[in-house]
Design a protein around this motif. Structure first.
Motif, PDB file in Angstrom:
ATOM      1  N   LEU A   1     -61.696 -19.462 -19.038  1.00 38.30           N
ATOM      2  CA  LEU A   1     -61.425 -20.103 -20.325  1.00 38.30           C
ATOM      3  C   LEU A   1     -60.868 -21.511 -20.119  1.00 38.30           C
ATOM      4  O   LEU A   1     -61.177 -22.430 -20.890  1.00 38.30           O
ATOM      5  N   ARG A   2     -60.088 -21.679 -19.088  1.00 34.66           N
ATOM      6  CA  ARG A   2     -59.544 -23.001 -18.763  1.00 34.66           C
ATOM      7  C   ARG A   2     -60.673 -24.012 -18.536  1.00 34.66           C
ATOM      8  O   ARG A   2     -60.646 -25.132 -19.062  1.00 34.66           O
ATOM      9  N   GLU A   3     -61.685 -23.603 -17.767  1.00 38.46           N
ATOM     10  CA  GLU A   3     -62.823 -24.484 -17.479  1.00 38.46           C
ATOM     11  C   GLU A   3     -63.620 -24.789 -18.746  1.00 38.46           C
ATOM     12  O   GLU A   3     -64.088 -25.916 -18.942  1.00 38.46           O
ATOM     13  N   LEU A   4     -63.791 -23.794 -19.600  1.00 37.88           N
ATOM     14  CA  LEU A   4     -64.511 -23.997 -20.870  1.00 37.88           C
ATOM     15  C   LEU A   4     -63.779 -24.997 -21.760  1.00 37.88           C
ATOM     16  O   LEU A   4     -64.396 -25.875 -22.369  1.00 37.88           O
ATOM     17  N   LEU A   5     -62.451 -24.872 -21.828  1.00 36.82           N
ATOM     18  CA  LEU A   5     -61.648 -25.776 -22.652  1.00 36.82           C
ATOM     19  C   LEU A   5     -61.696 -27.210 -22.115  1.00 36.82           C
ATOM     20  O   LEU A   5     -61.824 -28.164 -22.892  1.00 36.82           O
ATOM     21  N   TYR A   6     -61.593 -27.347 -20.804  1.00 34.34           N
ATOM     22  CA  TYR A   6     -61.683 -28.679 -20.176  1.00 34.34           C
ATOM     23  C   TYR A   6     -63.015 -29.352 -20.520  1.00 34.34           C
ATOM     24  O   TYR A   6     -63.061 -30.527 -20.898  1.00 34.34           O
ATOM     25  N   LEU A   7     -64.108 -28.583 -20.367  1.00 34.45           N
ATOM     26  CA  LEU A   7     -65.446 -29.125 -20.611  1.00 34.45           C
ATOM     27  C   LEU A   7     -65.629 -29.492 -22.081  1.00 34.45           C
ATOM     28  O   LEU A   7     -66.173 -30.560 -22.407  1.00 34.45           O
TER      29      LEU A   7
ATOM     30  N   VAL B   1     -46.271 -17.089 -27.072  1.00 38.40           N
ATOM     31  CA  VAL B   1     -47.057 -17.763 -26.025  1.00 38.40           C
ATOM     32  C   VAL B   1     -48.011 -16.736 -25.422  1.00 38.40           C
ATOM     33  O   VAL B   1     -47.607 -15.612 -25.097  1.00 38.40           O
ATOM     34  N   VAL B   2     -49.295 -17.126 -25.310  1.00 36.00           N
ATOM     35  CA  VAL B   2     -50.271 -16.286 -24.612  1.00 36.00           C
ATOM     36  C   VAL B   2     -50.878 -17.110 -23.481  1.00 36.00           C
ATOM     37  O   VAL B   2     -50.812 -18.347 -23.494  1.00 36.00           O
ATOM     38  N   TYR B   3     -51.478 -16.417 -22.518  1.00 31.87           N
ATOM     39  CA  TYR B   3     -51.995 -17.093 -21.327  1.00 31.87           C
ATOM     40  C   TYR B   3     -53.503 -16.908 -21.221  1.00 31.87           C
ATOM     41  O   TYR B   3     -54.044 -15.898 -21.681  1.00 31.87           O
ATOM     42  N   PHE B   4     -54.168 -17.887 -20.630  1.00 33.65           N
ATOM     43  CA  PHE B   4     -55.623 -17.776 -20.476  1.00 33.65           C
ATOM     44  C   PHE B   4     -56.020 -17.849 -19.003  1.00 33.65           C
ATOM     45  O   PHE B   4     -55.280 -18.374 -18.159  1.00 33.65           O
ATOM     46  N   ASN B   5     -57.211 -17.315 -18.709  1.00 29.51           N
ATOM     47  CA  ASN B   5     -57.684 -17.237 -17.328  1.00 29.51           C
ATOM     48  C   ASN B   5     -58.443 -18.502 -16.914  1.00 29.51           C
ATOM     49  O   ASN B   5     -58.622 -19.429 -17.708  1.00 29.51           O
ATOM     50  N   LYS B   6     -58.904 -18.483 -15.670  1.00 29.42           N
ATOM     51  CA  LYS B   6     -59.587 -19.643 -15.095  1.00 29.42           C
ATOM     52  C   LYS B   6     -60.877 -19.975 -15.843  1.00 29.42           C
ATOM     53  O   LYS B   6     -61.188 -21.156 -16.071  1.00 29.42           O
TER      54      LYS B   6
ATOM     55  N   LEU C   1     -71.038 -23.809 -26.559  1.00 29.50           N
ATOM     56  CA  LEU C   1     -69.772 -23.929 -25.839  1.00 29.50           C
ATOM     57  C   LEU C   1     -68.601 -23.604 -26.759  1.00 29.50           C
ATOM     58  O   LEU C   1     -67.679 -22.872 -26.373  1.00 29.50           O
ATOM     59  N   ARG C   2     -68.633 -24.132 -27.988  1.00 25.15           N
ATOM     60  CA  ARG C   2     -67.565 -23.832 -28.950  1.00 25.15           C
ATOM     61  C   ARG C   2     -67.494 -22.335 -29.230  1.00 25.15           C
ATOM     62  O   ARG C   2     -66.404 -21.735 -29.243  1.00 25.15           O
ATOM     63  N   ASP C   3     -68.659 -21.697 -29.452  1.00 26.84           N
ATOM     64  CA  ASP C   3     -68.668 -20.271 -29.784  1.00 26.84           C
ATOM     65  C   ASP C   3     -68.233 -19.408 -28.598  1.00 26.84           C
ATOM     66  O   ASP C   3     -67.618 -18.355 -28.784  1.00 26.84           O
ATOM     67  N   MET C   4     -68.543 -19.866 -27.388  1.00 28.44           N
ATOM     68  CA  MET C   4     -68.077 -19.156 -26.186  1.00 28.44           C
ATOM     69  C   MET C   4     -66.550 -19.229 -26.102  1.00 28.44           C
ATOM     70  O   MET C   4     -65.889 -18.248 -25.731  1.00 28.44           O
ATOM     71  N   ILE C   5     -65.993 -20.367 -26.471  1.00 26.00           N
ATOM     72  CA  ILE C   5     -64.538 -20.523 -26.470  1.00 26.00           C
ATOM     73  C   ILE C   5     -63.904 -19.622 -27.526  1.00 26.00           C
ATOM     74  O   ILE C   5     -62.893 -18.953 -27.263  1.00 26.00           O
ATOM     75  N   ILE C   6     -64.493 -19.581 -28.721  1.00 34.24           N
ATOM     76  CA  ILE C   6     -63.995 -18.696 -29.775  1.00 34.24           C
ATOM     77  C   ILE C   6     -63.982 -17.252 -29.286  1.00 34.24           C
ATOM     78  O   ILE C   6     -62.983 -16.527 -29.436  1.00 34.24           O
ATOM     79  N   PHE C   7     -65.099 -16.837 -28.696  1.00 36.32           N
ATOM     80  CA  PHE C   7     -65.233 -15.455 -28.215  1.00 36.32           C
ATOM     81  C   PHE C   7     -64.182 -15.143 -27.147  1.00 36.32           C
ATOM     82  O   PHE C   7     -63.512 -14.111 -27.195  1.00 36.32           O
ATOM     83  N   ASN C   8     -64.017 -16.055 -26.191  1.00 36.34           N
ATOM     84  CA  ASN C   8     -63.046 -15.828 -25.105  1.00 36.34           C
ATOM     85  C   ASN C   8     -61.607 -15.883 -25.594  1.00 36.34           C
ATOM     86  O   ASN C   8     -60.744 -15.148 -25.095  1.00 36.34           O
ATOM     87  N   LEU C   9     -61.315 -16.756 -26.565  1.00 36.65           N
ATOM     88  CA  LEU C   9     -59.964 -16.788 -27.143  1.00 36.65           C
ATOM     89  C   LEU C   9     -59.636 -15.453 -27.807  1.00 36.65           C
ATOM     90  O   LEU C   9     -58.480 -15.023 -27.839  1.00 36.65           O
ATOM     91  N   GLY C  10     -60.664 -14.785 -28.342  1.00 33.40           N
ATOM     92  CA  GLY C  10     -60.460 -13.496 -28.986  1.00 33.40           C
ATOM     93  C   GLY C  10     -60.212 -12.377 -27.994  1.00 33.40           C
ATOM     94  O   GLY C  10     -59.230 -11.637 -28.105  1.00 33.40           O
ATOM     95  N   ILE C  11     -61.093 -12.263 -26.983  1.00 34.99           N
ATOM     96  CA  ILE C  11     -61.004 -11.111 -26.068  1.00 34.99           C
ATOM     97  C   ILE C  11     -60.014 -11.329 -24.927  1.00 34.99           C
ATOM     98  O   ILE C  11     -59.561 -10.367 -24.301  1.00 34.99           O
ATOM     99  N   ASP C  12     -59.657 -12.603 -24.644  1.00 32.52           N
ATOM    100  CA  ASP C  12     -58.736 -12.892 -23.530  1.00 32.52           C
ATOM    101  C   ASP C  12     -57.349 -13.336 -23.973  1.00 32.52           C
ATOM    102  O   ASP C  12     -56.426 -13.389 -23.154  1.00 32.52           O
TER     103      ASP C  12
ATOM    104  N   GLU D   1     -49.680 -24.835 -17.457  1.00 29.10           N
ATOM    105  CA  GLU D   1     -49.197 -23.450 -17.422  1.00 29.10           C
ATOM    106  C   GLU D   1     -50.288 -22.439 -17.770  1.00 29.10           C
ATOM    107  O   GLU D   1     -50.043 -21.228 -17.762  1.00 29.10           O
ATOM    108  N   SER D   2     -51.495 -22.935 -18.135  1.00 31.51           N
ATOM    109  CA  SER D   2     -52.595 -22.068 -18.604  1.00 31.51           C
ATOM    110  C   SER D   2     -52.114 -21.194 -19.771  1.00 31.51           C
ATOM    111  O   SER D   2     -52.293 -19.970 -19.776  1.00 31.51           O
ATOM    112  N   SER D   3     -51.479 -21.847 -20.730  1.00 26.04           N
ATOM    113  CA  SER D   3     -50.897 -21.096 -21.850  1.00 26.04           C
ATOM    114  C   SER D   3     -51.213 -21.758 -23.189  1.00 26.04           C
ATOM    115  O   SER D   3     -51.580 -22.936 -23.254  1.00 26.04           O
ATOM    116  N   ILE D   4     -51.075 -20.965 -24.243  1.00 22.15           N
ATOM    117  CA  ILE D   4     -51.274 -21.445 -25.609  1.00 22.15           C
ATOM    118  C   ILE D   4     -50.009 -21.155 -26.404  1.00 22.15           C
ATOM    119  O   ILE D   4     -49.531 -20.011 -26.421  1.00 22.15           O
TER     120      ILE D   4
END
Length: 350
Positions: free
Chosen positions: A249-255, A242-247, A196-207, A227-230
């Motif tokens: 990545l939002r679910e991955l971060l919540y989990l 400020v950058v924004y993330f999609n649905k 899960l952590r590595d999936m978040i790293i990967f998505n933070l990079g490409i998204d 705001e779905s933002s970082i």
């Protein structure tokens, strides 16, 4: 009960000190600036450098370690990023160590000494681009030493900057992205929530297009779920953005937050729960590329950021917006991240 004579002496000394301090303060207040500086110079042996801040430096007795500390402060005052300060200071420390080992004093430093040192560095197995970065660091340190009058000449101006070799910038295809996500979904974990952590790293990079240091510095407090933002703070060039993330990545971060029970401080952590390091982050990405069968020679952690920029371009996002999302000050820097190919040329005319 008999009084201790040592205690009485200490009390007398303390009283005398207080009287002297009070008298000195009165005297100092009555002195002109010129007389005060003159008195200070004669009492302490310090060299006074007059400038807008009336800075006082113990120049004659400053050690090489003190000078590198002063150099570090200087770099920070120039609004350099923390990672840049660290790199420049590390190289200045190596240079001063070389000088110390060869029993060379700064005041007697000659260009031949600098050439000898640079020659020893160049003889190592380092790339042209690494050497060019090294030269920039050395030139900066030598300029600092000359302006502060620690060395007698401007040796920095005598050192040429070697040309950089343009490296091939790789980005991931949509098939690469699918393969990596499938691999992370099925991989056997070495420790809890690793995938899960590595999936978040990967998505933070490409998204989101995060830089290496931005991954490391990222805290839970920087995530705005509403705001779905970082909020990326104090990044390269000490800039915020400020950058924004999609649905997804939002679910991955919540989990990830729910499973780890962490709501503050470092978002990305290593196996032992501490903030991820530069080396560990690179190893994670290298392992993902190799084990998902997407490895290519020029794929690195930074390739995720290139992929982010290229995906934005393919969606039709304009160059100034891409530049702003990447945190670039200049459009020509952003242009390096865009991978226009033969198919793009065809699309332009057909």
């Amino acid at each position: 009960m008999q009084n201790n004579p040592n205690t009485k002496t200490a009390e007398d000394d303390s009283s005398l000190r207080n009287i002297i301090e009070e008298d000195l303060i009165k005297i100092i207040k009555e002195l002109s600036s010129e007389d005060l500086i003159s008195a200070y110079r004669s009492l302490s042996g310090l060299k006074i450098e007059s400038n807008s801040n009336l800075r006082i430096r113990k120049k004659n007795n400053l050690s090489k370690k003190d000078i590198t500390v002063e150099y570090s402060t200087h770099l920070r005052s120039q609004n350099k990023a923390c990672s840049t300060v660290k790199d420049y200071v590390n190289i200045s420390v190596k240079f001063t160590s070389y000088i110390r080992q060869n029993r060379i004093k700064f005041k007697s430093l000659a260009m031949s000494d600098v050439d000898q040192y640079l020659s020893s560095v160049r003889s190592r197995n380092i790339s042209n681009n690494t050497y060019a970065k090294f030269i920039n660091c050395i030139r900066s340190f030598l300029r600092f030493l000359n302006r502060r009058e620690y060395i007698k000449a401007d040796f920095a101006s005598l050192i040429g900057i070697p040309p950089k070799v343009e490296s091939i910038k790789e980005e991931l295809s949509e098939q690469d992205i699918k393969n990596i996500k499938d691999y992370l979904s099925a991989r056997k974990e070495k420790y809890r929530n690793e995938n899960l952590r590595d999936m978040i790293i990967f998505n933070l990079g490409i998204d989101c297009g995060l830089r290496r240091q931005e991954f490391i510095n990222l805290n839970w407090e920087d995530i705005n779920f509403k705001e779905s933002s970082i909020n990326i703070k104090n990044s390269k060039g000490r800039k915020n953005r400020v950058v924004y993330f999609n649905k997804d990545l939002r679910e991955l971060l919540y989990l990830y937050r729910k499973l780890n029970g962490k709501y503050i401080n470092a978002l990305i952590r290593g196996a032992h729960g501490k903030r991820i390091t530069k080396c560990s982050l690179q190893n994670i990405i290298s392992r993902i590329f190799k084990e998902s069968k997407t490895y290519r020679k020029n794929l690195t952690l930074h390739s995720l950021r290139h992929t982010y920029a290229e995906r934005l371009r393919r969606k039709g996002i304009d160059l100034p917006t891409i530049s702003k999302l990447l945190g670039h000050s200049r459009l020509d820097t952003t242009d390096i991240y865009l991978h226009v190919n033969k198919d793009d040329f065809k699309m332009a005319v057909l």
